[in-house]
Write a protein that holds these residues in place. Structure first.
Motif, PDB file in Angstrom:
ATOM      1  N   THR A   1      -1.399  28.803  29.521  1.00 40.81           N
ATOM      2  CA  THR A   1      -0.339  28.962  30.565  1.00 40.81           C
ATOM      3  C   THR A   1       0.636  27.956  30.159  1.00 40.81           C
ATOM      4  OG1 THR A   1      -1.287  27.465  32.177  1.00 40.81           O
ATOM      5  CG2 THR A   1      -2.090  29.712  32.280  1.00 40.81           C
ATOM      6  N   SER A   2       1.821  28.180  30.918  1.00 44.10           N
ATOM      7  CA  SER A   2       2.702  27.015  30.604  1.00 44.10           C
ATOM      8  C   SER A   2       2.482  25.798  31.376  1.00 44.10           C
ATOM      9  CB  SER A   2       4.365  27.698  31.085  1.00 44.10           C
ATOM     10  OG  SER A   2       4.253  28.226  32.391  1.00 44.10           O
ATOM     11  N   ASN A   3       1.949  26.050  32.617  1.00 46.78           N
ATOM     12  CA  ASN A   3       1.308  24.746  33.359  1.00 46.78           C
ATOM     13  C   ASN A   3       0.652  23.785  32.610  1.00 46.78           C
ATOM     14  OD1 ASN A   3       2.885  25.300  35.612  1.00 46.78           O
ATOM     15  ND2 ASN A   3       1.188  26.456  36.619  1.00 46.78           N
ATOM     16  N   THR A   4      -0.438  24.521  31.817  1.00 45.28           N
ATOM     17  CA  THR A   4      -1.276  23.879  30.940  1.00 45.28           C
ATOM     18  C   THR A   4      -0.721  22.892  30.043  1.00 45.28           C
ATOM     19  OG1 THR A   4      -3.361  25.259  31.039  1.00 45.28           O
ATOM     20  CG2 THR A   4      -3.091  23.846  29.151  1.00 45.28           C
ATOM     21  N   LEU A   5       0.422  23.555  29.221  1.00 40.07           N
ATOM     22  CA  LEU A   5       1.083  23.041  28.203  1.00 40.07           C
ATOM     23  C   LEU A   5       2.006  21.774  29.029  1.00 40.07           C
ATOM     24  CD1 LEU A   5       2.458  22.213  25.524  1.00 40.07           C
ATOM     25  CD2 LEU A   5       3.870  24.370  25.770  1.00 40.07           C
ATOM     26  N   ARG A   6       2.557  21.963  30.024  1.00 38.11           N
ATOM     27  CA  ARG A   6       3.277  21.094  30.846  1.00 38.11           C
ATOM     28  C   ARG A   6       2.334  19.812  31.157  1.00 38.11           C
ATOM     29  NH1 ARG A   6       5.713  25.731  32.925  1.00 38.11           N
ATOM     30  NH2 ARG A   6       7.879  25.695  32.296  1.00 38.11           N
ATOM     31  N   ASN A   7       1.101  20.124  31.639  1.00 38.24           N
ATOM     32  CA  ASN A   7       0.172  18.898  31.985  1.00 38.24           C
ATOM     33  C   ASN A   7       0.083  18.236  30.429  1.00 38.24           C
ATOM     34  OD1 ASN A   7      -0.019  19.720  34.702  1.00 38.24           O
ATOM     35  ND2 ASN A   7      -1.847  21.249  34.188  1.00 38.24           N
ATOM     36  N   TRP A   8      -0.275  18.834  29.426  1.00 43.12           N
ATOM     37  CA  TRP A   8      -0.479  18.034  28.176  1.00 43.12           C
ATOM     38  C   TRP A   8       0.819  17.218  27.884  1.00 43.12           C
ATOM     39  CZ3 TRP A   8      -2.124  22.765  24.481  1.00 43.12           C
ATOM     40  CH2 TRP A   8      -3.332  23.287  25.027  1.00 43.12           C
ATOM     41  N   GLN A  65       2.683  11.732  28.014  1.00 42.77           N
ATOM     42  CA  GLN A  65       3.654  10.758  28.247  1.00 42.77           C
ATOM     43  C   GLN A  65       3.217   9.540  29.097  1.00 42.77           C
ATOM     44  OE1 GLN A  65       6.368  13.353  30.655  1.00 42.77           O
ATOM     45  NE2 GLN A  65       7.730  13.548  28.940  1.00 42.77           N
ATOM     46  N   LYS A  66       2.148   9.941  29.700  1.00 39.47           N
ATOM     47  CA  LYS A  66       1.751   8.918  30.567  1.00 39.47           C
ATOM     48  C   LYS A  66       0.612   7.875  29.832  1.00 39.47           C
ATOM     49  CE  LYS A  66      -0.683   8.005  35.087  1.00 39.47           C
ATOM     50  NZ  LYS A  66      -1.093   8.874  36.311  1.00 39.47           N
ATOM     51  N   ASN A  67      -0.446   8.585  28.950  1.00 36.28           N
ATOM     52  CA  ASN A  67      -1.493   8.020  28.578  1.00 36.28           C
ATOM     53  C   ASN A  67      -1.589   7.837  26.976  1.00 36.28           C
ATOM     54  OD1 ASN A  67      -2.669   6.981  31.146  1.00 36.28           O
ATOM     55  ND2 ASN A  67      -3.050   9.197  31.654  1.00 36.28           N
ATOM     56  N   GLY A  68      -0.703   8.701  26.272  1.00 34.91           N
ATOM     57  CA  GLY A  68      -0.662   8.898  25.026  1.00 34.91           C
ATOM     58  C   GLY A  68      -1.938   9.946  24.607  1.00 34.91           C
ATOM     59  N   VAL A  69      -2.272  10.050  23.499  1.00 33.73           N
ATOM     60  CA  VAL A  69      -3.133  10.920  22.804  1.00 33.73           C
ATOM     61  C   VAL A  69      -4.596  10.795  23.366  1.00 33.73           C
ATOM     62  CG1 VAL A  69      -4.607  11.335  20.573  1.00 33.73           C
ATOM     63  CG2 VAL A  69      -2.149  10.794  20.393  1.00 33.73           C
ATOM     64  N   ASP A  70      -5.103   9.872  24.022  1.00 37.72           N
ATOM     65  CA  ASP A  70      -6.371   9.803  24.877  1.00 37.72           C
ATOM     66  C   ASP A  70      -6.147  10.754  25.943  1.00 37.72           C
ATOM     67  OD1 ASP A  70      -7.117   7.873  23.317  1.00 37.72           O
ATOM     68  OD2 ASP A  70      -6.640   6.091  24.619  1.00 37.72           O
ATOM     69  N   ALA A  71      -5.079  11.425  26.628  1.00 40.69           N
ATOM     70  CA  ALA A  71      -4.799  12.135  27.609  1.00 40.69           C
ATOM     71  C   ALA A  71      -5.226  13.420  27.052  1.00 40.69           C
ATOM     72  CB  ALA A  71      -3.614  12.055  28.290  1.00 40.69           C
ATOM     73  N   LEU A  72      -4.912  13.855  25.933  1.00 35.29           N
ATOM     74  CA  LEU A  72      -5.473  14.855  25.163  1.00 35.29           C
ATOM     75  C   LEU A  72      -6.847  15.101  24.536  1.00 35.29           C
ATOM     76  CD1 LEU A  72      -1.816  15.273  23.145  1.00 35.29           C
ATOM     77  CD2 LEU A  72      -2.455  16.010  25.478  1.00 35.29           C
ATOM     78  N   ILE A  73      -7.761  14.086  24.419  1.00 37.75           N
ATOM     79  CA  ILE A  73      -8.890  14.012  24.054  1.00 37.75           C
ATOM     80  C   ILE A  73      -9.905  14.678  24.970  1.00 37.75           C
ATOM     81  CG2 ILE A  73     -10.694  12.876  22.707  1.00 37.75           C
ATOM     82  CD1 ILE A  73      -8.485  11.540  21.387  1.00 37.75           C
TER      83      ILE A  73
END
Length: 87
Positions: A65-72, A77-85
């Motif tokens: 969803t576009s919301n998922t991408l926006r959350n990524w 932006q807030k926590n760097g790559v760690d937020a995506l793991i």
């Protein structure tokens, strides 16, 4: 078929014939076995692509969803790559 995106053209024609059912299924299986870091790399690619092509198109291509991408994006932006793991 040719689709215009931000004054550029992407050819979406015959290339799908290259992807056989076996290639498609093998790719899905390989993606499901990816490590958390590998999934983060895919999410980074989605973020980079969204800058160039837009959130809606990239969300559709990545089947999210576009919301998922926006959350990524917000998480990155807030926590760097760690937020995506994560799973």
């Amino acid at each position: 078929m040719i689709v215009s995106i931000t004054n550029e053209f992407i050819d979406m024609g015959m290339s799908t014939k290259l992807i056989t059912n076996k290639v498609y299924e093998d790719a899905q299986e390989a993606l499901s076995k990816m490590t958390k870091e590998g999934r983060a790399a895919v999410r980074l690619r989605a973020i980079i692509s969204a800058k160039k092509l837009g959130v809606n198109l990239v969300s559709s291509v990545f089947e999210i969803t576009s919301n998922t991408l926006r959350n990524w994006v917000k998480g990155f932006q807030k926590n760097g790559v760690d937020a995506l793991i994560y799973e």
